[in-house]
Scaffold this motif. Sequence first.
Motif, PDB file in Angstrom:
ATOM      1  N   TYR B 103      52.070  43.708  30.895  1.00 29.42           N
ATOM      2  CA  TYR B 103      51.555  43.298  32.215  1.00 29.42           C
ATOM      3  C   TYR B 103      52.479  43.805  33.320  1.00 29.42           C
ATOM      4  CZ  TYR B 103      49.839  40.263  35.952  1.00 29.42           C
ATOM      5  OH  TYR B 103      49.321  39.791  37.140  1.00 29.42           O
ATOM      6  N   MET B 126      44.715  42.819  35.557  1.00 27.44           N
ATOM      7  CA  MET B 126      43.794  42.278  34.551  1.00 27.44           C
ATOM      8  C   MET B 126      42.597  43.217  34.352  1.00 27.44           C
ATOM      9  SD  MET B 126      45.527  39.792  33.589  1.00 27.44           S
ATOM     10  CE  MET B 126      44.547  38.979  32.348  1.00 27.44           C
ATOM     11  N   ARG B 127      42.136  43.801  35.462  1.00 27.60           N
ATOM     12  CA  ARG B 127      41.014  44.743  35.384  1.00 27.60           C
ATOM     13  C   ARG B 127      41.407  45.966  34.549  1.00 27.60           C
ATOM     14  NH1 ARG B 127      38.250  48.629  39.506  1.00 27.60           N
ATOM     15  NH2 ARG B 127      40.292  48.818  40.449  1.00 27.60           N
ATOM     16  N   LYS B 130      41.812  45.255  30.824  1.00 27.82           N
ATOM     17  CA  LYS B 130      40.501  45.204  30.171  1.00 27.82           C
ATOM     18  C   LYS B 130      39.954  46.624  29.996  1.00 27.82           C
ATOM     19  CE  LYS B 130      36.063  42.898  30.576  1.00 27.82           C
ATOM     20  NZ  LYS B 130      35.091  42.380  31.513  1.00 27.82           N
ATOM     21  N   ALA B 131      40.120  47.442  31.064  1.00 28.83           N
ATOM     22  CA  ALA B 131      39.570  48.792  31.031  1.00 28.83           C
ATOM     23  C   ALA B 131      40.204  49.650  29.933  1.00 28.83           C
ATOM     24  CB  ALA B 131      39.775  49.455  32.390  1.00 28.83           C
ATOM     25  N   GLY B 133      41.534  48.439  27.207  1.00 29.29           N
ATOM     26  CA  GLY B 133      41.436  47.742  25.917  1.00 29.29           C
ATOM     27  C   GLY B 133      42.717  47.060  25.495  1.00 29.29           C
ATOM     28  N   SER B 135      43.577  43.888  26.761  1.00 32.93           N
ATOM     29  CA  SER B 135      43.505  42.451  27.104  1.00 32.93           C
ATOM     30  C   SER B 135      44.075  41.631  25.959  1.00 32.93           C
ATOM     31  CB  SER B 135      42.051  42.042  27.342  1.00 32.93           C
ATOM     32  OG  SER B 135      41.588  42.647  28.508  1.00 32.93           O
ATOM     33  N   GLU B 138      49.098  41.414  27.057  1.00 36.99           N
ATOM     34  CA  GLU B 138      49.879  41.575  28.286  1.00 36.99           C
ATOM     35  C   GLU B 138      51.302  41.037  28.217  1.00 36.99           C
ATOM     36  OE1 GLU B 138      46.898  40.159  28.080  1.00 36.99           O
ATOM     37  OE2 GLU B 138      46.696  38.354  29.293  1.00 36.99           O
TER      38      GLU B 138
END
Lengths: 434, 234
Positions: B103, B126-127, B130-131, B133, B135, B138
Amino acid sequence: MRNILKIAVRNLARFGRRTLLTSSLITLDIVGVLLFIAVAGSFKTIMIGQFTDSMLGHLEVHRKGYVASIDSLPLNLNMQPTMVGKVEQALKATDAVDAYSERIKLGAMFSNFTETTSIRISGIDPAKEIATVPLLPGRVIGDKRAGALLNPGEILIPELIARGLKVKAGDTVVLVATNRDGSVNGKTFSVAGVMQSASGPGGKDGYISIDDARALLRMKEAEVSEIAIRLKNPAQIEAVYAQLSKELSAIAGAGAGAGAGTGSADKSASAGKGGGSGLEVHTWAALSPFSNIANMIDLLAVFIKIMMVSIVLISVMNVMMMAVYERVREIGTISAIGTPPRRILALFITEGLLLGLGGAALGTLISLAAIYALNIWKITVKFGMQQAIVLSPAVSARDVVIIAALVAVMALLASLQPAWKASRMDPVTALGHV
Amino acid sequence: MALIRAEELVKTYRTGEVDVHAVRGVDFAIESKSFVVFVGPSGSGKTTLLNMIGCLDRPTGGKLAVVDTDVGTLDRPAAAEFRGKHIGFVFQDFNLIPVLTVYENIEYPLIMVQDWPEKKRREQVMRLLKAVGMSGQENKRPDQISGGQKQRVAVARALATDAKLVLADEPTANLDHDTAYHIIELMKKMRDEFGTTFVFSTHDPKIMGEAEVTFTLEDGRIQQPSPRPVAIHA
C-alpha cells in the motif's frame, strides 16, 4: 514530514544491529558526559563550599591595594569607620546579601612562654562570623565546648601551631603585634580551641575577637581590614559582585576623604602601592588559589563534551555514509519517480537526527537514573581536612538541554554531507549501481 | 499530436578517452494511449533512449519533446518535477522500497512527489490495488510477495499519479514467461483502463509481439518501425 519520519524510522529499524550499535555508542557517550558533569559538579560545589562557608565568604570588600599587599597584612590599608559604615549601608540595602562580617587581619608573634612562632590573626565578631561562614565552628578539633565559639580574651589557634608548640585548649599564650605607628604591644589570651585549616595541613591562621584585635593594635578608631559577605544564593556571586563593585566605587570618594586624614603612613601606602584611596570587591575565586581546581574541573567538562561531540559526529557520519552507499539503487528509484532532491535530503537528515536524538534520549534517561542511584548510595569523598564529604550529584535541566542540543546539532551536521550526496545523485548512475 | 516526438536525437557518452555513440540520430513519434516497445540486442541503445524520454538523461543532440515539452532543456530539479507530474517508471528489478508495505509503495509518489490529500490518496491506492489484482495484499512488505506481484505493485505505483506516460525498461527480464506475459497483459489493460501510454523495452522475442508499435534498435539507430508485429505468444 510524518511520512519522512515514518520512512526514516523504518530504515533505521531495517539496519537494526547497526542502528543499535551506533545509538548505544551515543547513549554511553551521553551517560559519561552527564555523570561526569553531575559528580564533578557536586565535588566542585562541595569544594567551593568548604572555602566559602568555613573561611572566605562569597565576597570580600577591601581597601584598594590591600589584596595586592595581603602577605604583609598592611594595617595602613584598613578601612576607616566612615567607609565601613557606608559599606554596611550598601550591604543592608542589597537583598541578595545574607550576612557579613567585619574582620581585622594582623600578623603577630605567638608565644607559649617557652617558644615563639609567627601567626596570622583574624579579629572577628563571632556571631557575625558564624553567620557569614557557618562551617567555621566545625573546624574546631576535639570536644566542642558549650557556649560561645570565642569569648573576649580567648584565641582559637591553628592545629599546626598547637602541635608544634604543644599548646592545648585552656592554656595561656601571648600575642605580640606591631602597631601601625611601629610600636609593639602584647596581650595574653586563653586558648579556646584548636582549629583545622580549611585547606589542609599548613595553615597558620588563628582567631581572636575583633575588640581584642583593636586593643592589641591600640586602634583609636573601629577600623576594619576586610568585610566578608555571605549571599543567600551563591549562584548570584557574579551579579552581586558587579552590583557592589559599582556601588562601592561610588562610596570610595567619601571613604577616600576619611582615609586621607588618617596619617602619613596611609598616604605613603596610597602613593607607594598604588592604592588605598578606594574600595574593591573580590569574589572568593579571586582570593583563593583553589579556584584553579574549579576552573580545571570546568575545563575537563569542556574536553569531555568535545570528545562526546567528536564521537557523535564520527559515528553518525559513518552510519549515514554507509546508509547512502548501501541504498544507491533505492535513491536512484525514488529520484527517478520524481522525488524532489530536498525531500531526499530531508529523509537522510531525519535518519541521522533520529539516530542522535534516540541515543541522547536513552542516554539522558540512564544518566538521570544513575544520578538518582548515586544519591541513594551516598558516595563520600575526602577533601581538605574533611574525611567523608557526601557527594550529591545533580545535573541541571540546562545541562541536559545543552547536551541534547549539542548531540542534535552534531547529528545534523554529520548527516548533512551523506544526505547532500544522496539528494544530488544522478538517477541513471544510481539505478545502474550494482 | 504525438505524445513523444524525437528528431535527429543523439546521445554520446564520454568514457575515459573514448566517445560512445549510444543513440545516433533517431526520429520517431509515439501517439498518446499507444502501447510501444523498443527492441534490440544489449547495447543497442534501448535503455539510453528510455532514459532520455524519461528525463533521467539529456540528449547531446537533436530534439526530444515529451508531453509538449522540450525535455532536453530541463535542468535537474525541473526534470524531477516533470517526471513526478507526467511519467511513471517500471523497473526490471521492480525497485520497490523495501521498508514500505505494498500500500505504502503505491502511495509513495502521492506523498513524496505530489501532495495528495489522504482521502483521495486512499481511494487512488485502493483503486489501483484492485486494478492490478493485489487487493488484500496491501499490508505485505515487498519481501513477502512474488516477483510477478512485485511488478504488479510497480505498475500500480507508476500509475498512481495519473501519469500520461509509463516507461518500463525490460519489465519482464526477471520474470518467468507466464508471469512476464501476464505483466504485459496487465500493462495493456491499464492502458485501456487509464488511457496511459506505455513504452517499454525488451529483447525477449516472445514479449515483443504483444506491442502495437515496435521500434527495432541496432547500434543506436532505429532499423524499422512496425505498426503491428505478429504476436509470438499463443
